[in-house]
Design a protein around this motif. Structure first.
Motif, mmCIF file in Angstrom:
data_model
loop_
_atom_site.group_PDB
_atom_site.id
_atom_site.type_symbol
_atom_site.label_atom_id
_atom_site.label_comp_id
_atom_site.label_asym_id
_atom_site.label_seq_id
_atom_site.Cartn_x
_atom_site.Cartn_y
_atom_site.Cartn_z
ATOM 1 N N TRP A 43 -22.399 85.847 -119.541
ATOM 2 C CA TRP A 43 -23.332 85.841 -120.673
ATOM 3 C C TRP A 43 -24.598 85.057 -120.331
ATOM 4 C CZ3 TRP A 43 -25.308 81.873 -123.700
ATOM 5 C CH2 TRP A 43 -25.990 82.276 -124.845
ATOM 6 N N LYS A 44 -24.462 83.922 -119.652
ATOM 7 C CA LYS A 44 -25.617 83.094 -119.321
ATOM 8 C C LYS A 44 -26.528 83.789 -118.311
ATOM 9 C CE LYS A 44 -23.750 78.491 -120.293
ATOM 10 N NZ LYS A 44 -23.416 77.157 -119.733
ATOM 11 N N ILE A 45 -25.934 84.433 -117.304
ATOM 12 C CA ILE A 45 -26.761 85.138 -116.320
ATOM 13 C C ILE A 45 -27.509 86.291 -116.972
ATOM 14 C CG2 ILE A 45 -26.669 86.593 -114.261
ATOM 15 C CD1 ILE A 45 -24.449 84.837 -113.192
ATOM 16 N N LYS A 46 -26.816 87.064 -117.772
ATOM 17 C CA LYS A 46 -27.462 88.186 -118.454
ATOM 18 C C LYS A 46 -28.569 87.695 -119.385
ATOM 19 C CE LYS A 46 -26.446 92.284 -121.224
ATOM 20 N NZ LYS A 46 -27.514 92.023 -122.207
ATOM 21 N N LYS A 59 -32.476 77.814 -112.789
ATOM 22 C CA LYS A 59 -31.315 78.041 -113.649
ATOM 23 C C LYS A 59 -30.359 79.037 -113.011
ATOM 24 C CE LYS A 59 -32.037 77.967 -117.995
ATOM 25 N NZ LYS A 59 -32.457 78.299 -119.368
ATOM 26 N N LEU A 60 -30.889 80.089 -112.393
ATOM 27 C CA LEU A 60 -30.027 81.075 -111.743
ATOM 28 C C LEU A 60 -29.326 80.481 -110.529
ATOM 29 C CD1 LEU A 60 -32.281 84.252 -111.980
ATOM 30 C CD2 LEU A 60 -30.189 83.782 -113.251
ATOM 31 N N TRP A 61 -30.003 79.594 -109.815
ATOM 32 C CA TRP A 61 -29.352 78.911 -108.693
ATOM 33 C C TRP A 61 -28.173 78.091 -109.183
ATOM 34 C CZ3 TRP A 61 -28.780 79.719 -103.929
ATOM 35 C CH2 TRP A 61 -29.785 80.250 -103.127
ATOM 36 N N TYR A 62 -28.341 77.456 -110.337
ATOM 37 C CA TYR A 62 -27.237 76.686 -110.905
ATOM 38 C C TYR A 62 -26.073 77.604 -111.262
ATOM 39 C CZ TYR A 62 -24.542 74.041 -114.317
ATOM 40 O OH TYR A 62 -23.516 73.444 -115.004
ATOM 41 N N TYR A 63 -26.355 78.774 -111.816
ATOM 42 C CA TYR A 63 -25.297 79.721 -112.175
ATOM 43 C C TYR A 63 -24.588 80.243 -110.922
ATOM 44 C CZ TYR A 63 -27.529 79.794 -116.770
ATOM 45 O OH TYR A 63 -28.052 79.434 -117.990
ATOM 46 N N ILE A 64 -25.356 80.479 -109.860
ATOM 47 C CA ILE A 64 -24.745 80.936 -108.616
ATOM 48 C C ILE A 64 -23.827 79.870 -108.034
ATOM 49 C CG2 ILE A 64 -25.244 81.594 -106.226
ATOM 50 C CD1 ILE A 64 -27.798 82.926 -107.261
ATOM 51 N N THR A 65 -24.273 78.624 -108.078
ATOM 52 C CA THR A 65 -23.434 77.523 -107.599
ATOM 53 C C THR A 65 -22.155 77.408 -108.419
ATOM 54 O OG1 THR A 65 -25.415 76.319 -106.909
ATOM 55 C CG2 THR A 65 -23.381 75.050 -107.093
ATOM 56 N N HIS A 66 -22.281 77.593 -109.720
ATOM 57 C CA HIS A 66 -21.097 77.541 -110.587
ATOM 58 C C HIS A 66 -20.155 78.700 -110.287
ATOM 59 C CE1 HIS A 66 -18.738 76.197 -113.933
ATOM 60 N NE2 HIS A 66 -18.871 77.346 -114.580
ATOM 61 N N HIS A 67 -20.717 79.865 -109.992
ATOM 62 C CA HIS A 67 -19.889 81.016 -109.622
ATOM 63 C C HIS A 67 -19.119 80.725 -108.334
ATOM 64 C CE1 HIS A 67 -19.363 84.873 -107.381
ATOM 65 N NE2 HIS A 67 -18.795 85.214 -108.517
ATOM 66 N N GLN A 68 -19.770 80.102 -107.365
ATOM 67 C CA GLN A 68 -19.090 79.747 -106.125
ATOM 68 C C GLN A 68 -17.977 78.731 -106.368
ATOM 69 O OE1 GLN A 68 -22.399 78.399 -103.757
ATOM 70 N NE2 GLN A 68 -22.839 80.436 -102.943
ATOM 71 N N PHE A 69 -18.223 77.808 -107.290
ATOM 72 C CA PHE A 69 -17.185 76.833 -107.628
ATOM 73 C C PHE A 69 -15.974 77.510 -108.266
ATOM 74 C CE2 PHE A 69 -15.337 74.251 -111.066
ATOM 75 C CZ PHE A 69 -14.741 73.258 -110.300
ATOM 76 N N ASP A 143 -16.046 92.206 -112.964
ATOM 77 C CA ASP A 143 -16.946 92.695 -114.001
ATOM 78 C C ASP A 143 -18.299 91.985 -113.987
ATOM 79 O OD1 ASP A 143 -17.248 94.448 -116.356
ATOM 80 O OD2 ASP A 143 -17.411 92.566 -117.483
ATOM 81 N N LEU A 144 -18.425 90.923 -113.220
ATOM 82 C CA LEU A 144 -19.694 90.199 -113.154
ATOM 83 C C LEU A 144 -20.846 91.074 -112.668
ATOM 84 C CD1 LEU A 144 -21.177 87.531 -113.530
ATOM 85 C CD2 LEU A 144 -20.444 86.861 -111.242
ATOM 86 N N PRO A 145 -20.680 91.909 -111.609
ATOM 87 C CA PRO A 145 -21.786 92.799 -111.217
ATOM 88 C C PRO A 145 -22.215 93.746 -112.334
ATOM 89 C CG PRO A 145 -20.154 92.679 -109.467
ATOM 90 C CD PRO A 145 -19.558 91.992 -110.662
ATOM 91 N N ASN A 146 -21.274 94.205 -113.163
ATOM 92 C CA ASN A 146 -21.647 95.087 -114.273
ATOM 93 C C ASN A 146 -22.528 94.362 -115.285
ATOM 94 O OD1 ASN A 146 -20.128 97.193 -113.212
ATOM 95 N ND2 ASN A 146 -18.263 96.518 -114.246
ATOM 96 N N ALA A 147 -22.193 93.087 -115.553
ATOM 97 C CA ALA A 147 -23.006 92.303 -116.491
ATOM 98 C C ALA A 147 -24.426 92.114 -115.962
ATOM 99 C CB ALA A 147 -22.344 90.948 -116.736
ATOM 100 N N ILE A 148 -24.548 91.944 -114.646
ATOM 101 C CA ILE A 148 -25.881 91.814 -114.054
ATOM 102 C C ILE A 148 -26.614 93.153 -114.077
ATOM 103 C CG2 ILE A 148 -27.126 91.276 -111.925
ATOM 104 C CD1 ILE A 148 -24.890 89.319 -111.230
ATOM 105 N N TYR A 149 -25.887 94.226 -113.813
ATOM 106 C CA TYR A 149 -26.521 95.542 -113.710
ATOM 107 C C TYR A 149 -27.089 96.018 -115.047
ATOM 108 C CZ TYR A 149 -27.176 100.458 -112.566
ATOM 109 O OH TYR A 149 -27.718 101.701 -112.381
#
Length: 210
Positions: A43-46, A59-69, A143-149
């Motif tokens: 939801w936050k990335i979208k 902000k997107l870098w922070y979300y990417i780091t959180h995704h890696q975590f 499903d994360l790629p779908n939310a981005i797409y």
């Protein structure tokens, strides 16, 4: 002596029950935590991609780091629970076959019959407690790629689009929980256990008739 033996049996039963329940609770709690975190991350990335901002990159870098975590947390869970999931897969499969075999071969009274049914339901329900959360965790990552797409990624600059492409590629490498690396633990595995137990019951029943 009878009192000592009964006390020891009660203590062992209590210890085993609390240990199993605590282990199951930790597994389910970790799965729910990852599921909710990934849903919130989607939801936050979208939302960040849909809303026009001057510089959404930090902000997107922070979300990417959180995704890696979250992904690393999932990998640690796969390693920790791997042997346990294989053990429960085998226990559920063989116990279900054994109980069905008893129902076929023995003339049980109503109480014994109900006891066997409760036993097999317990094994199946416990295995479902492992497979369904595991399926949902894998689905949320996939499903994360779908939310981005479906977001407005195309309205952002090329650098941000490259960042989102990296996240999409990383998410598509998502794997399921496994049983010691031998089998995937998901809803299809749960379905296969039921089908194998019923197939075993049907084959043995045909053998008895012949």
């Amino acid at each position: 002596m009878f009192a000592i033996v009964a006390s020891a049996q009660f203590y062992c039963l209590w210890l085993a029950t609390t240990s199993v329940l605590a282990y199951d609770f930790v597994y389910v709690a970790c799965c729910i935590h990852i599921i909710l975190q990934v849903r919130l991350l989607k939801w936050k990335i979208k939302n960040a991609l849909d809303r026009y901002q001057e510089n959404p990159k930090p902000k997107l870098w922070y979300y990417i780091t959180h995704h890696q975590f979250l992904y690393s947390m999932f990998q640690r869970m796969r390693n920790i629970f791997s042997a346990m999931l294989l053990f429960h897969y085998l226990v559920t499969l063989f116990s279900s076959c054994f109980v069905l075999l008893q129902l076929l071969l023995r003339n049980l009274d109503a109480v014994s019959y109900a006891s066997q049914i409760v036993t097999i339901v317990f094994y199946i329900a416990q295995f479902a407690l492992y497979t369904f959360p595991a399926e949902e965790v894998a689905f949320q990552f996939l499903d994360l790629p779908n939310a981005i797409y479906i977001s407005k990624w195309y309205k952002n600059d090329v650098e941000i689009q490259r960042l989102m492409l990296y996240v999409m590629l990383k998410s598509q490498q998502q794997k399921y929980f496994t049983g010691a690396g031998l089998i995937d633990i998901n809803v299809e595995t749960f379905d296969s256990v039921l089908r194998k137990a019923l197939s075993f019951c049907a084959i043995f029943k045909n053998l008895l008739k012949n």
